[in-house]
Design a protein around this motif. Sequence first.
Motif, PDB file in Angstrom:
ATOM      1  N   ILE A   5      33.599  35.528  44.243  1.00 11.78           N
ATOM      2  CA  ILE A   5      35.134  35.262  45.356  1.00 11.78           C
ATOM      3  C   ILE A   5      35.766  34.744  44.514  1.00 11.78           C
ATOM      4  CG2 ILE A   5      34.552  32.421  44.700  1.00 11.78           C
ATOM      5  CD1 ILE A   5      34.558  32.362  48.082  1.00 11.78           C
ATOM      6  N   MET A   6      37.222  35.709  44.677  1.00 14.75           N
ATOM      7  CA  MET A   6      38.076  35.836  44.009  1.00 14.75           C
ATOM      8  C   MET A   6      39.538  35.533  44.954  1.00 14.75           C
ATOM      9  SD  MET A   6      36.726  39.104  41.888  1.00 14.75           S
ATOM     10  CE  MET A   6      38.471  39.060  40.812  1.00 14.75           C
ATOM     11  N   GLY A   7      40.507  34.992  44.101  1.00 15.02           N
ATOM     12  CA  GLY A   7      41.895  35.582  45.260  1.00 15.02           C
ATOM     13  C   GLY A   7      43.051  33.636  44.573  1.00 15.02           C
ATOM     14  N   PRO A   8      44.269  34.065  44.611  1.00 19.92           N
ATOM     15  CA  PRO A   8      44.583  32.756  44.429  1.00 19.92           C
ATOM     16  C   PRO A   8      44.703  31.894  44.285  1.00 19.92           C
ATOM     17  CG  PRO A   8      46.199  33.655  46.071  1.00 19.92           C
ATOM     18  CD  PRO A   8      44.673  34.360  46.058  1.00 19.92           C
ATOM     19  N   GLN A   9      44.978  30.802  43.558  1.00 21.04           N
ATOM     20  CA  GLN A   9      44.921  29.540  43.259  1.00 21.04           C
ATOM     21  C   GLN A   9      45.343  29.163  44.546  1.00 21.04           C
ATOM     22  OE1 GLN A   9      46.493  31.184  40.915  1.00 21.04           O
ATOM     23  NE2 GLN A   9      44.779  30.288  39.442  1.00 21.04           N
ATOM     24  N   ARG A 117      51.957  33.747  49.827  1.00 20.21           N
ATOM     25  CA  ARG A 117      52.662  32.560  48.809  1.00 20.21           C
ATOM     26  C   ARG A 117      53.058  31.081  48.767  1.00 20.21           C
ATOM     27  NH1 ARG A 117      54.519  34.212  42.928  1.00 20.21           N
ATOM     28  NH2 ARG A 117      55.336  32.378  42.362  1.00 20.21           N
ATOM     29  N   ASP A 118      53.897  30.893  50.144  1.00 17.80           N
ATOM     30  CA  ASP A 118      54.050  30.168  50.738  1.00 17.80           C
ATOM     31  C   ASP A 118      53.364  28.878  51.196  1.00 17.80           C
ATOM     32  OD1 ASP A 118      54.153  31.487  52.390  1.00 17.80           O
ATOM     33  OD2 ASP A 118      55.787  30.609  54.228  1.00 17.80           O
ATOM     34  N   VAL A 119      52.530  29.914  51.635  1.00 17.07           N
ATOM     35  CA  VAL A 119      51.598  29.208  52.506  1.00 17.07           C
ATOM     36  C   VAL A 119      50.150  27.832  50.962  1.00 17.07           C
ATOM     37  CG1 VAL A 119      48.887  28.864  52.810  1.00 17.07           C
ATOM     38  CG2 VAL A 119      50.978  30.180  54.311  1.00 17.07           C
ATOM     39  N   LEU A 120      50.230  29.277  49.995  1.00 11.29           N
ATOM     40  CA  LEU A 120      49.800  28.748  48.689  1.00 11.29           C
ATOM     41  C   LEU A 120      50.314  27.886  48.299  1.00 11.29           C
ATOM     42  CD1 LEU A 120      48.797  32.129  47.260  1.00 11.29           C
ATOM     43  CD2 LEU A 120      47.601  30.323  48.965  1.00 11.29           C
ATOM     44  N   MET A 121      52.154  27.655  48.034  1.00 14.95           N
ATOM     45  CA  MET A 121      52.894  27.002  47.533  1.00 14.95           C
ATOM     46  C   MET A 121      52.699  25.586  47.808  1.00 14.95           C
ATOM     47  SD  MET A 121      54.075  27.816  44.705  1.00 14.95           S
ATOM     48  CE  MET A 121      55.595  26.526  44.553  1.00 14.95           C
ATOM     49  N   GLU A 139      56.669  24.834  39.707  1.00 17.72           N
ATOM     50  CA  GLU A 139      56.666  25.073  38.278  1.00 17.72           C
ATOM     51  C   GLU A 139      55.791  25.955  38.117  1.00 17.72           C
ATOM     52  OE1 GLU A 139      58.059  22.167  37.981  1.00 17.72           O
ATOM     53  OE2 GLU A 139      60.265  22.583  38.873  1.00 17.72           O
ATOM     54  N   ALA A 140      54.304  24.766  37.311  1.00 18.51           N
ATOM     55  CA  ALA A 140      52.819  25.402  37.348  1.00 18.51           C
ATOM     56  C   ALA A 140      52.328  26.297  38.443  1.00 18.51           C
ATOM     57  CB  ALA A 140      52.320  23.853  36.830  1.00 18.51           C
ATOM     58  N   ILE A 141      52.367  25.782  39.239  1.00 19.99           N
ATOM     59  CA  ILE A 141      51.614  26.799  40.824  1.00 19.99           C
ATOM     60  C   ILE A 141      52.208  27.606  40.529  1.00 19.99           C
ATOM     61  CG2 ILE A 141      51.601  27.126  43.208  1.00 19.99           C
ATOM     62  CD1 ILE A 141      52.033  23.721  43.153  1.00 19.99           C
ATOM     63  N   ALA A 142      53.729  28.025  40.409  1.00 23.38           N
ATOM     64  CA  ALA A 142      54.414  29.644  40.229  1.00 23.38           C
ATOM     65  C   ALA A 142      54.037  29.547  39.583  1.00 23.38           C
ATOM     66  CB  ALA A 142      55.653  29.189  40.305  1.00 23.38           C
ATOM     67  N   LYS A 143      53.441  29.808  38.266  1.00 23.47           N
ATOM     68  CA  LYS A 143      53.194  29.948  36.544  1.00 23.47           C
ATOM     69  C   LYS A 143      51.922  30.358  37.073  1.00 23.47           C
ATOM     70  CE  LYS A 143      53.399  30.363  31.965  1.00 23.47           C
ATOM     71  NZ  LYS A 143      53.426  30.526  31.204  1.00 23.47           N
ATOM     72  N   ARG A 144      51.121  29.989  37.634  1.00 23.55           N
ATOM     73  CA  ARG A 144      49.575  30.129  37.795  1.00 23.55           C
ATOM     74  C   ARG A 144      49.711  31.431  38.836  1.00 23.55           C
ATOM     75  NH1 ARG A 144      48.705  24.536  37.674  1.00 23.55           N
ATOM     76  NH2 ARG A 144      48.110  24.518  39.769  1.00 23.55           N
ATOM     77  N   LEU A 145      50.659  31.364  39.832  1.00 22.65           N
ATOM     78  CA  LEU A 145      49.896  32.535  40.773  1.00 22.65           C
ATOM     79  C   LEU A 145      50.883  33.862  40.419  1.00 22.65           C
ATOM     80  CD1 LEU A 145      51.782  30.528  44.103  1.00 22.65           C
ATOM     81  CD2 LEU A 145      49.319  31.790  43.574  1.00 22.65           C
ATOM     82  N   GLU A 146      52.343  33.507  39.277  1.00 22.66           N
ATOM     83  CA  GLU A 146      52.662  35.221  39.440  1.00 22.66           C
ATOM     84  C   GLU A 146      51.432  35.616  37.707  1.00 22.66           C
ATOM     85  OE1 GLU A 146      56.099  34.027  36.113  1.00 22.66           O
ATOM     86  OE2 GLU A 146      57.081  33.289  39.055  1.00 22.66           O
TER      87      GLU A 146
END
Length: 188
Positions: A5-9, A117-121, A139-146
């Motif tokens: 199962i994959m996908g962004p945080q 991305r905005d939903v994930l944030m 900041e940490a969230i943005a870094k993990r998504l990147e």
Amino acid sequence: MRLLIMGPQGVGKGTQAALLSEHYEIPAISTGDIFRYNIKNQTELGKEALSYTDKGELVPDELTNKIVKDRLAMDDAQNGWILDGYPRNAAQVAALDEMLKQLGVKLDAVVALEADRDVLMKRMAKRAEEQGRSDDTPEAIAKRLETYEKETAPLLDIYRERGLLRSFNGVGEIDEISKTIISKLDEQ
């Protein structure tokens, strides 16, 4: 059934893995949980992992691969499993391929959950608020998504080329998303 199962945080991987685990009666295996189990039980692998995490470093692929291989060989995983959080890079894909070959089993499907991305944030900001998680700063969230976009998202192409990728919208009612995933998996 053997699934990734994959996908962004923040897309709902853990939630869906738990529901799929219950439906298919197979363990949902999170690499984070594996690390915590080995550290808590002071296994040799756990002690080695702790030597990195105590310094704030990522656990190297070689050790991560050993821990995953050990977990997949456990009795409760003989009839299948759902891996959440692994593989995260191309080297880990190759390591997983080798593990599966050694175990004499094949991957059935890769479930990819997607969301803007905005939903994930927003989801992770809400999670941080509700759970008091200090690692969920904007900041940490943005870094993990990147990091996900750079290192892990390209792996989806590998599984697409192998005909294993099944993509799903990770936004909506949890039960509806789960029903859609199960319906598609049961079709194959």
